[in-house]
Design a protein around this motif. Structure first.
Motif, PDB file in Angstrom:
ATOM      1  N   ARG B   5       0.836  -1.201   0.000  1.00 56.19           N
ATOM      2  CA  ARG B   5       0.000   0.000   0.000  1.00 56.19           C
ATOM      3  C   ARG B   5       0.873   1.254   0.000  1.00 56.19           C
ATOM      4  O   ARG B   5       0.595   2.224  -0.707  1.00 56.19           O
ATOM      5  N   LYS B   6       1.944   1.194   0.796  1.00 59.15           N
ATOM      6  CA  LYS B   6       2.828   2.367   0.877  1.00 59.15           C
ATOM      7  C   LYS B   6       3.506   2.624  -0.466  1.00 59.15           C
ATOM      8  O   LYS B   6       3.595   3.770  -0.913  1.00 59.15           O
ATOM      9  N   ILE B   7       3.968   1.526  -1.074  1.00 57.89           N
ATOM     10  CA  ILE B   7       4.626   1.680  -2.379  1.00 57.89           C
ATOM     11  C   ILE B   7       3.629   2.247  -3.381  1.00 57.89           C
ATOM     12  O   ILE B   7       3.930   3.196  -4.121  1.00 57.89           O
ATOM     13  N   GLY B   8       2.421   1.674  -3.349  1.00 55.58           N
ATOM     14  CA  GLY B   8       1.370   2.150  -4.253  1.00 55.58           C
ATOM     15  C   GLY B   8       1.105   3.627  -4.064  1.00 55.58           C
ATOM     16  O   GLY B   8       1.042   4.394  -5.031  1.00 55.58           O
ATOM     17  N   ALA B   9       1.002   4.042  -2.788  1.00 55.28           N
ATOM     18  CA  ALA B   9       0.696   5.447  -2.500  1.00 55.28           C
ATOM     19  C   ALA B   9       1.802   6.360  -3.000  1.00 55.28           C
ATOM     20  O   ALA B   9       1.534   7.411  -3.590  1.00 55.28           O
ATOM     21  N   GLY B  14       3.928  10.228  -6.838  1.00 51.43           N
ATOM     22  CA  GLY B  14       4.935  10.606  -7.826  1.00 51.43           C
ATOM     23  C   GLY B  14       4.306  10.910  -9.172  1.00 51.43           C
ATOM     24  O   GLY B  14       4.637  11.913  -9.809  1.00 51.43           O
ATOM     25  N   LEU B  15       3.368  10.061  -9.573  1.00 49.54           N
ATOM     26  CA  LEU B  15       2.704  10.271 -10.863  1.00 49.54           C
ATOM     27  C   LEU B  15       1.903  11.568 -10.852  1.00 49.54           C
ATOM     28  O   LEU B  15       1.914  12.330 -11.825  1.00 49.54           O
ATOM     29  N   ALA B  16       1.221  11.818  -9.717  1.00 50.64           N
ATOM     30  CA  ALA B  16       0.441  13.057  -9.602  1.00 50.64           C
ATOM     31  C   ALA B  16       1.366  14.261  -9.718  1.00 50.64           C
ATOM     32  O   ALA B  16       1.025  15.267 -10.364  1.00 50.64           O
ATOM     33  N   LEU B  21       3.523  18.804 -12.955  1.00 55.60           N
ATOM     34  CA  LEU B  21       4.629  19.435 -13.692  1.00 55.60           C
ATOM     35  C   LEU B  21       4.279  19.571 -15.166  1.00 55.60           C
ATOM     36  O   LEU B  21       4.553  20.586 -15.800  1.00 55.60           O
ATOM     37  N   THR B  22       3.632  18.515 -15.701  1.00 61.01           N
ATOM     38  CA  THR B  22       3.261  18.536 -17.117  1.00 61.01           C
ATOM     39  C   THR B  22       2.231  19.633 -17.381  1.00 61.01           C
ATOM     40  O   THR B  22       2.335  20.373 -18.364  1.00 61.01           O
ATOM     41  N   SER B 244      14.670  18.332  -8.488  1.00 63.36           N
ATOM     42  CA  SER B 244      15.204  18.620  -9.827  1.00 63.36           C
ATOM     43  C   SER B 244      16.361  17.687 -10.161  1.00 63.36           C
ATOM     44  O   SER B 244      16.419  17.137 -11.263  1.00 63.36           O
ATOM     45  N   ILE B 245      17.293  17.523  -9.209  1.00 63.39           N
ATOM     46  CA  ILE B 245      18.444  16.661  -9.487  1.00 63.39           C
ATOM     47  C   ILE B 245      17.970  15.243  -9.774  1.00 63.39           C
ATOM     48  O   ILE B 245      18.374  14.610 -10.755  1.00 63.39           O
ATOM     49  N   PHE B 246      17.038  14.777  -8.959  1.00 61.33           N
ATOM     50  CA  PHE B 246      16.519  13.425  -9.166  1.00 61.33           C
ATOM     51  C   PHE B 246      15.861  13.297 -10.543  1.00 61.33           C
ATOM     52  O   PHE B 246      16.153  12.371 -11.306  1.00 61.33           O
ATOM     53  N   LEU B 247      14.987  14.245 -10.873  1.00 61.16           N
ATOM     54  CA  LEU B 247      14.254  14.138 -12.143  1.00 61.16           C
ATOM     55  C   LEU B 247      15.174  14.320 -13.346  1.00 61.16           C
ATOM     56  O   LEU B 247      14.973  13.686 -14.380  1.00 61.16           O
TER      57      LEU B 247
END
Lengths: 289, 265
Positions: B5-9, B14-16, B21-22, B244-247
């Motif tokens: 559940r945590k991974i899913g959340a 992250g997707l949100a 950003l998009t 930013s560095i991560f992305l």
């Protein structure tokens, strides 16, 4: 609900109430309701003072009136248009006819005072740069800041910042002018100067003015009518005289500056925490903070 | 179950975030390329001043760092190559690693530190002092007024800075080449250029273009997400830099994989 006809250019007269609020409710994202159904009208040329303690919801009311906060239900009609039900273009068009002076001034720190005042003119009109400069000088002159065009906001005192913010709000010759706590954080002399400025604007331009404040002296001086907001409810509305003669306990407490009974306040605070959106009874004493 | 559940959340979160950003980038694209044709102001002056700040003023530090980086790369490469008597390959090793990977990446990291953080701090402060609200009440769209000029400046300046970084890196490598590997300066540069294909340069520039979009979007998004209070501004600035560095690394990975697959066909 929306009227399709556009506002005639050049500030043509609109005969109905400039602002009309009907059963306005506002909740923040978390679900806590800040305003519980408020209704009142503001006529053209009228100065309406919205009184209320800290946390009463008066600032939220102002933010809703200028469209920064969406109502969860109810209607806000500005110049005969329902603010919540119009297209973005129409809303922007109405907004060019509103001026707002924020509590801290909200001047753009990276621009000079002159550029701040010029910005709405450059954005919304096709005026020549030289004309814009003349307009900026006029507006700054109006608020008593002539010669300060090239100063940065950080170089101004609190009172001057507020005046510069009023000049920017006046740039587009608005029909309705909003003030958020105009005298907050100013010494009494400077604050009186701001009151004087509001009175002058009212007299000279027949502007509709909405002022949110908790400064009684200032409210008595500038108001045509006042409303008192307490915990998201409109408690009382009337002229200065009517409010001063009011027998309503909450109005009396506010105007006579009676402190909260300590116990009631704590109980009330607990109640606020446990029943966030409950409507409180009229007779109960206590402020939300 | 709890772990899933945590991974899913966090994946959903992250997707949100990427979604927001998009959206921000799409609106900035609208105000940059479509808005001016619909009677909205183009704000060329603001874009130029942003380009000066994010691009031109970054040149001294960028030059210094990439020069050193080129020198380091040469030293590291030579360390191994000389054992095989192949020290003359230093030039191509430096040129390839700078232009394909390190040039775009190190430029992006420097720009994140200089401009990505500044975007978040600027917009965050404006949020806290109600300046963003003031823009809205004046019927001026904050995205068009604040984000679009930064966006234009970054997608133009980041590839330019990357080209400059590549050049300075090769220059740094040449210092080693001339002093320690019997190259003449002329021959070092020729050897560097000979080792490169146009494809290497173009893929590097495409990546830097994408980095520009990413850095602007994250910096501005974090600025707009700032809550009340001065300490929140510091927090969004930090977050803007880290995210930013991560992305940028993630975008780098995705595009490198893409170019790898494309090159095979």
């Amino acid at each position: 609900m929306t009227e399709k006809n556009k506002i005639p250019p050049g500030g043509a007269e609109f005969s109905g109430p400039m602002i009309s609020i009907r059963d306005l409710r506002v909740s923040y994202d978390g679900g806590r309701e800040i305003l519980h159904g408020i209704s009142f009208d503001v006529q053209r040329g009228e100065t309406m003072v919205i009184l209320g303690g800290s946390g009463s919801g008066k600032s939220t009311l102002l933010r809703t009136l200028v469209g920064l906060q969406k109502p969860s239900s109810g209607e806000v009609w500005i110049r005969g248009k329902n603010f919540a039900a119009i297209s973005n273009e129409e809303r922007d068009e109405i907004r060019t006819r509103l001026g707002m002076s924020f509590q801290g001034g909200a001047l753009f720190g990276s621009m000079t005072v002159g550029e701040n005042v010029a910005l709405p003119l450059q954005e919304h009109t096709k005026l020549e740069q030289s004309t814009v400069e003349i307009m900026v000088r006029l507006k700054l002159d109006q608020v008593g800041l002539s010669g300060f065009e090239d100063f940065l906001p950080s170089q101004l005192s609190g009172g001057m910042k507020k005046r510069a913010a009023v000049a920017r709000a006046l740039a587009m010759d608005p029909e309705i002018l909003f003030f958020d706590e105009p005298s907050a954080g100013l010494d009494p002399i400077i604050a009186a100067g701001i009151d004087q400025l509001i009175l002058e604007l009212k007299k000279a331009f027949r502007m509709t003015i909405i002022v949110v404040t908790h400064e009684l002296a200032s409210a008595y001086l500038i108001a045509d009518r006042m409303v008192l907001i307490n915990k998201g409810d409109l408690v009382a509305m009337g002229s200065v005289q009517e409010m001063q003669n009011s027998k309503h306990p909450r109005v009396r407490q506010f105007l006579d500056r009676v402190p909260e009974p300590a116990v009631a306040q704590e109980l009330d605070y607990l109640q606020m925490l446990t029943e966030p959106s409950s409507k409180q009874g009229e007779g109960r004493q206590g402020k939300s903070r | 179950m709890e772990l899933a559940r945590k991974i899913g959340a966090s994946v959903l979160g992250g997707l949100a975030y990427v979604g927001s950003l998009t959206t921000l980038s799409a609106r900035a694209v609208y105000f940059t390329f479509i808005g001016p044709f619909q009677g909205r102001p183009a704000r060329i002056q603001r874009s130029i001043s942003q380009a000066m700040e994010a691009g031109v003023r970054a040149l001294p530090i960028l030059s210094l760092i990439t020069f050193f980086l080129g020198l380091i790369l040469a030293l590291q490469a030579a360390y191994e190559l000389r054992r095989f008597g192949a020290i003359s390959f230093v030039a191509s090793a430096v040129a390839l690693s700078m232009i394909r990977e390190l040039g775009p990446l190190i430029t992006a990291v420097i720009v994140i530190g200089r401009s990505g953080s500044a975007f978040a701090a600027e917009i965050g402060t404006m949020k806290v002092t109600e300046e963003i609200d003031a823009l809205e009440t004046m019927a001026i769209d904050p995205i068009g007024f604040l984000v679009a000029p930064k966006f234009v400046a970054m997608i133009i300046m980041l590839p330019c800075l990357t080209i400059w970084a590549n050049f300075m890196g090769i220059l740094g490598g040449s210092l080693f080449g001339v002093l320690k590997a019997d190259f003449t300066f002329q021959r070092y540069i020729t050897a560097s250029l000979d080792s490169l294909f146009l494809r290497d340069v173009v893929t590097g520039l495409i990546k830097s273009f994408m980095f520009g979009i990413t850095i602007t979007a994250v910096g501005c998004q974090e600025g707009f997400n700032t809550g009340g209070g001065a300490e929140q501004v510091g927090r969004s600035t930090t977050k803007a830099v880290v995210v930013s560095i991560f992305l940028v690394i993630l975008v780098d990975l995705i595009f490198t994989m893409l170019f790898f697959v494309l090159a095979q066909d």
